[in-house]
Structures are given as structure tokens and as C-alpha cells.
Write an enzyme that holds these catalytic residues in place. Structure first.
Site, mmCIF file in Angstrom:
data_model
loop_
_atom_site.group_PDB
_atom_site.id
_atom_site.type_symbol
_atom_site.label_atom_id
_atom_site.label_comp_id
_atom_site.label_asym_id
_atom_site.label_seq_id
_atom_site.Cartn_x
_atom_site.Cartn_y
_atom_site.Cartn_z
ATOM 1 N N LYS A 10 4.874 4.757 38.627
ATOM 2 C CA LYS A 10 6.321 4.797 38.854
ATOM 3 C C LYS A 10 7.164 4.218 37.698
ATOM 4 C CE LYS A 10 6.446 6.196 43.354
ATOM 5 N NZ LYS A 10 5.132 5.954 43.904
ATOM 6 N N SER A 39 -3.409 6.832 40.368
ATOM 7 C CA SER A 39 -1.958 6.638 40.278
ATOM 8 C C SER A 39 -1.510 5.190 40.489
ATOM 9 C CB SER A 39 -1.240 7.547 41.278
ATOM 10 O OG SER A 39 -1.721 7.337 42.595
ATOM 11 N N GLU A 74 15.688 4.281 46.398
ATOM 12 C CA GLU A 74 15.000 4.272 47.681
ATOM 13 C C GLU A 74 13.550 3.882 47.413
ATOM 14 O OE1 GLU A 74 15.079 6.857 45.743
ATOM 15 O OE2 GLU A 74 12.957 7.408 45.777
HETATM 16 C C1 LIG Z 1 4.568 6.595 45.022
HETATM 17 C C2 LIG Z 1 3.143 6.762 44.821
HETATM 18 C C3 LIG Z 1 2.504 8.012 44.992
HETATM 19 C C4 LIG Z 1 3.207 9.219 45.515
HETATM 20 O O1 LIG Z 1 4.284 9.702 44.757
HETATM 21 P P1 LIG Z 1 4.185 10.955 43.814
HETATM 22 O O2 LIG Z 1 5.595 11.177 43.402
HETATM 23 O O3 LIG Z 1 3.616 12.087 44.589
HETATM 24 O O4 LIG Z 1 3.315 10.583 42.667
HETATM 25 C C5 LIG Z 1 1.162 8.109 44.681
HETATM 26 N N1 LIG Z 1 0.455 7.032 44.263
HETATM 27 C C6 LIG Z 1 1.028 5.824 44.118
HETATM 28 C C7 LIG Z 1 0.187 4.684 43.667
HETATM 29 C C8 LIG Z 1 2.379 5.646 44.382
HETATM 30 O O5 LIG Z 1 2.927 4.432 44.239
#
Ligand SMILES: *Cc1c(COP(=O)(O)O)cnc(C)c1O
Length: 398
Positions: free
Chosen positions: A93, A382, A115
Site C-alpha cells: 500500500k 503483498s 478509507e
Molecule cells: C489491502 C491489501 C490487499 C488487497 O488490496 P488490493 O488492492 O487487491 O491489492 C492485499 N494484501 C494486503 C497485504 C493488503 O494490505
């Protein structure tokens, strides 16, 4: 496969998806944002400032890590993890939050709102706001505040005001409504840092572009390590930002298969899930036309996922387009599969993933054994799972 066109068009359309479905009062702010973004994109000073922050503040480039024990245990394709979990604040993020706060500063906006679902985007936004000394207000569903208490405390320590939203399901969708309401009222002084490749134009394009660095690095790193492109790219899909960031730089490489993994919740047939491509339909939600979970009258349905970050009724419009083009495949993992994968990755690699990420890990556990050992998979890791440890511990009674 013909080369895919450069999208979106100037009005933010990805084929029949995307666009700008917002109240009149926001149109000029969104148009100003699109214009400023075009300018910034072509400004070498903006790019070098962003590159420096990504390197020194966020920690890029992130490693491409060979998951040797996971590979060995599954007995098939070689598995690499793109380690976005090692970034400052613990998830991808921050790439987008840094890009957008630099834009806000160019536009002279000193107040930042956002948000948040799982709290990762709220933490990333509060972090960049603190870094630049901006006022920061984060809207968060009260249900999410309960399941992500650690991130609420982090945001408060970073100087942000966290506003609980109790309407409706009291999760991400309602938090976005409140943030939009604030923006309409305070648009002159305020920039809204939207957290995924969602919403009205120019957000889906802009957020994608700020995350493309993931795929650009992964492409270079796999070439260095293996001397060729991967066979499969895998990522979880909430709004779709980490997935599109990894996939986009590979879209025209036809040998690379791409799979987005949605939240299957308690199973598709139970209706308690957030898999928009399993039983969703075309609709408009919060600024964009895309696949949404809605009934025949267009009423948005309740969603469910063990991971707050995947628990949303709409998917980013570019994903709907790329699914129609059959360029990206979409599958899902259930809550139970994600929880099992959370443990598997922790025990085999010493990496505790976010529950969102665990959905992508669950899918690699399904497909790697069916591939030959010379196959190559890159999974987007992620985010890290610190925020989810107490929830998982409760689930497993540990
Ligand atoms: C917010 C988040 C997601 C989901 O959001 P995307 O916009 O689909 O990437 C996935 N993994 C993590 C660790 C997140 O914080």
C-alpha cells in the site's frame, strides 16, 4: 494474441468498464487530479522524488525470494515470492500512498483523507501524512476497527484521526462512502488518497501506475535469476492493486499466465464470500462500472471474507476488462484454505503472510504440484501477517 491497447481512454474507460460515476461536486476535483497526474508523470523531478522515497523511506527494491522449502514440499514448479511484505508499514500500500501524497502537495492540498479496510492503507496513509506534516483523517468501519485493533493504534500514534463508521455492514464500503462525503465537503483543501485500483477515473489508472514498480522489479529480478520470464504470476485480488501492479508490466508477454485469487469466504454456494467473478454481475459502485456482488435489482449484497482487505463488493474495472479479454484468469480460495496456507508459509519459510496474501499462497499450493519442476511461479507476497496473528490464533485456539 494481439497487443492489448493502452488503457484507460481519456474518460477512464477500460472497454465497457470504469468511467466517472460521481456527484457533480467532485467532477472538477477529479478532472484536476487527472490533469495534475499527467503533468507529474512527465515531470522528471516528480519521478526522482518518488523514486528516492520508495528507496530510502519505503525500502525498495523488495527482494524476489526463492521459497525453497515450500517448493520442495509441494514437489512441482519453483516458487518465488515478491516480498512486498518487507516494505515499510508491512504491505504494498505504501507505493500508492507515497505517489498520491506527492500529487497532493503539488496541488497545494494539506489535508489528507482515506478509507481503510484491514487498516493497511490507513496506516500507509497516516505514515506518509506524518512524513510530510499533513493533517490526516481515516474512515474505518467499526467492525473492521475491532478485528484490526493493532492498526487502529498505529494510525493514532502516527497522528491520524480515525473515524469509526457504523452504517450498514460497518466495513470498507461504508468507510468509502464517508470518505467521499468528507471529500465533497472539503474538496478545496483536501486530497482523498484512495487505497486500491478502484473508484472513479483517474484512480484505477493512477493507483495501478504507482504499483507497476512491483512488476517492473520482478521482471528484472527473474531475468537475472533464471534468465527467462516466469510461467505463472499469482496475486490476491481485493480491489486489485497489488495484482495489477505485478501483472501489468507482463500483459504483452503471452507466455506468462496470470491468475488473480479472490476471497471465497465460506464457499461460493453459501453466498458468504467476496468473489466478484463467481456470481457477480455488471454494476456501478462508488464511482466505477465493474463486476459487483449485487442482486437482480442492483442492490449490493453482503460480502464475507476472513481477511478484511479482500472483503469488498466490487473489483477494480481493469480486472473486469482483462478477464473479458481472457488475459487474466480468476479463481478463489476459501477462508479455511487461506488460514491453512497462512500456517504453511509460516512453518515452511519463516514468513507469516497477511491473510489477504494467504489466499494467493493457497492457490500456489493447489497448482505448483501439478507443474513440472522446471516451471516458474512468482507469487506476490503483498503483506505481512502481524495484524492478523490474534485473529488466526483465535481461529486455531492457540
Ligand atoms: C489491502 C491489501 C490487499 C488487497 O488490496 P488490493 O488492492 O487487491 O491489492 C492485499 N494484501 C494486503 C497485504 C493488503 O494490505
Amino acid at each position: 494474441m494481439p497487443a492489448l491497447p493502452q488503457l484507460p481512454d481519456v474518460h477512464g474507460h477500460f472497454g465497457p468498464y470504469g468511467g466517472m460515476f460521481v456527484p457533480e461536486t467532485l467532477m472538477s476535483a477529479l478532472n484536476d487530479l487527472a490533469v495534475e497526474y499527467e503533468r507529474a508523470k512527465n515531470d522528471p523531478i516528480f519521478q526522482s522524488e518518488l523514486d528516492e522515497l520508495l528507496r530510502d523511506f519505503a525500502g525498495r527494491p523488495t527482494p524476489l525470494y526463492l521459497a525453497e522449502r515450500l517448493t520442495k514440499n509441494l514437489g512441482g514448479a519453483k516458487i518465488y515470492l515478491k516480498r512486498e511484505d518487507l516494505l515499510h508499514t508491512g504491505a504494498h500500500k505504501i507505493n500508492n500512498a507515497l505517489g498520491q501524497i506527492l500529487l497532493a502537495r503539488r496541488m497545494g492540498k494539506t489535508r489528507i483523507i482515506a478509507e481503510t479496510g484491514a487498516g493497511q492503507h490507513g496506516v500507509a496513509t497516516a505514515t506518509v501524512a506524518a512524513h510530510f506534516g499533513c493533517e490526516c483523517v481515516i474512515y474505518m468501519g467499526s467492525v473492521d476497527m475491532e478485528r484490526q485493533a493493532l492498526n487502529v493504534a498505529r494510525m493514532r500514534f502516527l497522528g491520524a484521526t480515525v473515524v469509526p463508521v457504523t452504517a450498514g455492514q460497518a466495513t470498507l464500503k461504508e468507510a468509502i462512502n464517508e470518505a467521499m462525503r468528507d471529500w465533497v465537503t472539503n474538496v478545496r483543501t483536501t486530497h482523498y488518497i484512495l487505497g486500491s485500483a478502484l473508484g472513479s477515473h483517474p484512480y484505477p489508472m493512477m493507483v495501478r501506475d504507482f504499483h507497476r514498480v512491483i512488476g517492473i522489479e520482478a521482471r528484472r529480478q527473474i531475468q537475472e535469476r533464471e534468465g527467462r520470464l516466469p510461467d505463472v504470476l499469482l496475486a490476491c485480488v481485493g480491489g486489485g492493486s497489488n495484482a495489477i501492479g505485478l501483472f501489468h508490466p507482463f500483459l504483452n508477454d503471452k507466455s506468462v499466465r496470470m491468475i488473480g485469487v479472490e476471497a471465497g469466504g465460506e464457499g461460493i454456494r453459501t453466498g458468504k464470500h467476496a468473489a466478484r467473478f463467481q456470481g457477480g454481475r455488471l454494476g456501478v459502485l462508488q464511482g466505477t462500472k465493474t463486476f459487483v456482488l449485487a442482486n437482480e435489482d442492483g442492490q449490493i449484497e453482503l460480502t464475507h471474507s476472513v481477511s478484511a482487505g479482500l472483503d469488498y463488493a466490487a473489483v477494480g474495472p481493469e480486472h473486469s476488462y482483462l478477464r473479458d479479454q481472457k488475459r487474466i484468469e480468476y479463481d478463489y480460495a476459501t477462508d479455511d484454505e487461506a488460514l491453512a496456507a497462512f500456517r504453511t508459509l509460516a512453518e515452511t519459510e519463516g514468513i507469516i503472510p497477511a491473510l489477504e496474501t494467504a489466499h494467493a499462497i493457497a492457490h500456489v499450493i493447489k497448482i505448483a504440484p501439478r507443474m513440472a519442476p522446471k516451471g516458474l511461479i512468482i507469487v506476490n507476497c503483498s503483506g505481512r501477517g502481524d495484524k492478523d496473528v490474534s485473529q488466526a490464533a483465535a481461529h486455531f485456539s492457540m
